[in-house]
Design an enzyme around this catalytic site. Structure first.
Site, short mmCIF file in Angstrom:
data_model
loop_
_atom_site.label_atom_id
_atom_site.label_comp_id
_atom_site.label_asym_id
_atom_site.label_seq_id
_atom_site.Cartn_x
_atom_site.Cartn_y
_atom_site.Cartn_z
N ASP A 264 0.85 -1.19 0.00
CA ASP A 264 0.00 0.00 0.00
C ASP A 264 0.89 1.24 0.00
O ASP A 264 2.11 1.15 0.11
CB ASP A 264 -0.94 0.02 1.21
CG ASP A 264 -0.21 -0.32 2.50
OD1 ASP A 264 0.93 0.17 2.69
OD2 ASP A 264 -0.76 -1.06 3.33
N ASP B 185 1.31 5.22 1.58
CA ASP B 185 0.92 6.21 2.58
C ASP B 185 1.47 7.57 2.17
O ASP B 185 2.58 7.68 1.62
CB ASP B 185 1.47 5.84 3.96
CG ASP B 185 0.87 4.55 4.50
OD1 ASP B 185 -0.25 4.21 4.09
OD2 ASP B 185 1.54 3.89 5.30
N ASP C 281 9.52 5.40 13.10
CA ASP C 281 10.15 4.38 13.94
C ASP C 281 11.56 4.02 13.47
O ASP C 281 12.54 4.30 14.14
CB ASP C 281 9.25 3.14 14.04
CG ASP C 281 8.75 2.64 12.69
OD1 ASP C 281 9.23 3.11 11.64
OD2 ASP C 281 7.87 1.75 12.69
#
Length: 429
Positions: A61, A63, A137
Site C-alpha cells: 500500500d 501512505d 520508527d
C-alpha cells in the site's frame, strides 16, 4: 515528554540517483499527491511504500504525508473521511484501494498524552516534515518521496541503512519502545520480511521490554498478528518472535505447550502450519485467519482435551470444552473476532468426526461447510505425526471416490461432467 532529537539538514537524493519510478506507484496514490500539491500543500510518499520501491519490491500500500491538516485534506477530496482518535488520519478511497494521508507530527506531546510507562495515548500535535521524520520508527521507514521534484528526502541516514540491510530505531530505543510497544513486533516483522539485521542497540531492549505489550489493546495486537503471519514470511516471523521472547507475550498458552515434548518428540504442528501458510500465499491461494489461529492454538487445546478424555469425557465434547477454555484465555491477549473464532472451533471439533468412517456419516461430514478446512487441518496433524496418517489417507481416497479433488474440493482434472439435455417445451392447448 518526547526526547528532543536534533533536526539535521536532510540528504536530497535526486531523481537520477534513485530507482523510484512513478510507473510503479499506484494511480490513486499519484492522484492524492498531485491534488494536494495543486492545492498548495506539501505532499510526499512515506514509509514502507518508499522503502519497498527502493528495494525493487512491489508495495502492499501507499501512505502519504502532508502539512495539510486532516480537515484540509478532507476538503480536497469528496471520497475522503477522517478516522481515529489516538492518531487522526484521512482515508481517501478509490474503489477497493485506500490511500492513507497523515499530517506531519510534532516532536512534542501535551500533558496527558502519554501513560506513566511512556506509551503515547494521543498523537494529534502537528508539526513540520523535519519533526515528522524524526517521529518515524525505523530509519528505513523515514524516507520521503517528494512529488514536487521526484527526489527522496532522507533526514536519518535511512538510505545507508537500506543499503546495509539494517533496521535501526530513530532516537533512544527504550524510549521509543515505551512510546509504542508494538514497535518491538514491527522490528521482528521487518527483519523477517526484508531479511534485515536489527542494529545492536535497537535489538538489546526487546526481550526485557516485551511485558509492555500487555498495555496494547488486544484488537490492535490482532491486526499485528495478521501482518506477522499472513504476509508470506510466517515461519521467519515465528522464529524471530520466539528468539526475542515476544511470542509468549502474544500466545502464552502455545508457548507453554511448545516448551514440552510429546513422547520425546518436539511439537511441530505450528511450524508446519506456518510453512503451509507461506506456501499457499506464494501460490496465490487464500489464507483465512480462522485456520491460522486454529493452528496457533491447537497445541494447548490438544493438551487440555487429552486431560479431559483421561477423566472420561468423550473426544468430541473434550474438544468443545477445551476450545472454549483456550479461546477465552487467548482473547485476553490477542482479540479474535467471532467471525473467525466460530469456524476455528468447528475446525477443531470436526477432527473427532473424521474417526466416523462407517455408514452415511462420511457423506454427511463431506457436506459440512467447514469440511475443506477441517480436512486440511487433519492432513497437517498427520504430517506433524500427531494424527493417524492412514485415517488422513482414507479421507483422501473417499473424496476421490465421490468425484472430488482433495486438493481443491472440485471435480478432478479430466473428469467429464454429464450434460443435461434441454427440456422440451410443452405445447400449450
Amino acid at each position: 515528554m518526547q526526547e528532543k532529537l536534533p533536526i539535521t539538514t536532510p540528504a536530497i537524493i535526486s531523481r537520477s540517483e534513485h530507482s523510484i519510478s512513478r510507473a510503479n506507484i499506484s494511480e490513486p496514490a499519484l492522484k492524492v499527491l498531485y491534488r494536494l500539491k495543486k492545492s498548495g500543500y506539501q505532499a510526499h510518499l512515506v514509509g514502507g511504500g518508499v522503502r519497498d520501491l527502493l528495494l525493487g519490491r512491489e508495495p502492499k500500500d501507499f501512505d502519504v504525508a502532508t502539512n495539510a491538516t486532516p480537515e484540509q485534506v478532507k476538503a480536497c477530496f469528496g471520497n475522503a473521511r477522517i478516522i481515529g482518535r489516538r492518531f487522526r488520519l484521512v482515508h481517501v478511497r478509490f474503489g477497493r484501494e485506500i490511500i492513507e494521508v497523515a499530517t506531519f507530527r510534532s516532536l512534542q506531546f501535551q500533558q496527558g498524552e502519554q501513560s506513566d510507562e511512556g506509551m503515547v495515548l494521543r498523537d494529534n500535535e502537528f508539526g513540520t516534515i523535519e519533526e515528522d521524520a524524526l517521529r518515524r520508527d525505523f530509519t528505513v521507514n523515514a524516507l520521503y518521496y517528494n512529488i514536487s521534484d521526484f527526489s527522496v528526502v532522507d533526514y536519518s541516514g535511512g538510505m545507508a541503512d537500506l543499503e546495509a540491510g539494517l533496521l535501526r530505531l530513530l532516537g533512544d530505543p527504550e524510549t521509543r519502545y515505551r512510546e509504542d510497544p508494538v514497535r518491538m513486533l514491527r522490528a521482528a516483522r521487518f527483519a523477517a520480511k526484508l531479511g534485515f539485521n536489527i542494529e545492536a542497540s535497537t535489538e538489546e531492549p526487546i526481550p526485557r521490554l516485551g511485558h509492555l505489550l500487555a498495555e496494547v489493546p488486544s484488537a490492535r495486537l490482532y491486526e499485528e498478528v495478521l501482518k506477522l503471519f499472513i504476509g508470506g514470511y510466517a515461519v521467519s516471523a515465528f522464529e524471530k518472535l520466539r528468539h526475542y521472547d515476544l511470542f509468549a507475550r502474544l500466545f502464552p498458552q502455545t508457548e507453554e505447550a511448545l516448551s514440552h515434548e510429546d513422547h520425546e518428540f518436539p511439537l511441530t504442528l505450528v511450524l508446519k502450519g506456518l510453512e503451509n501458510t507461506d506456501k499457499r500465499l506464494a501460490q496465490g491461494k487464500p489464507v483465512t485467519p480462522a485456520f491460522l489461529f486454529a493452528v496457533l492454538l491447537w497445541e494447548p487445546l490438544r493438551l487440555i482435551a487429552e486431560e479431559l478424555q483421561a477423566e472420561g469425557v468423550p473426544f468430541y465434547q473434550a474438544l468443545q470444552e477445551a476450545g472454549g477454555l483456550v479461546i477465552g484465555r487467548q482473547v485476553q491477549r490477542v482479540a479474535i473476532p467471532r467471525r473467525f473464532s466460530t469456524p476455528m472451533r468447528e475446525i477443531w471439533t470436526l477432527q473427532a468426526r473424521f474417526h466416523n468412517t462407517k455408514g452415511k456419516r462420511p457423506l454427511r461430514l463431506l457436506a459440512h461447510p467447514r469440511f475443506r478446512a477441517a480436512y486440511d487441518f487433519l492432513l497437517l496433524r498427520a504430517e506433524a505425526g500427531e494424527a493417524d496418517t492412514e485415517l488422513a489417507a482414507w479421507w483422501t481416497r473417499f473424496q476421490e471416490q465421490q468425484g472430488l479433488d482433495p486438493k481443491g474440493g472440485s471435480k478432478p482434472a479430466g473428469s467429464k461432467r454429464r450434460r443435461r439435455r434441454p427440456r422440451k417445451k410443452r405445447s400449450s392447448i
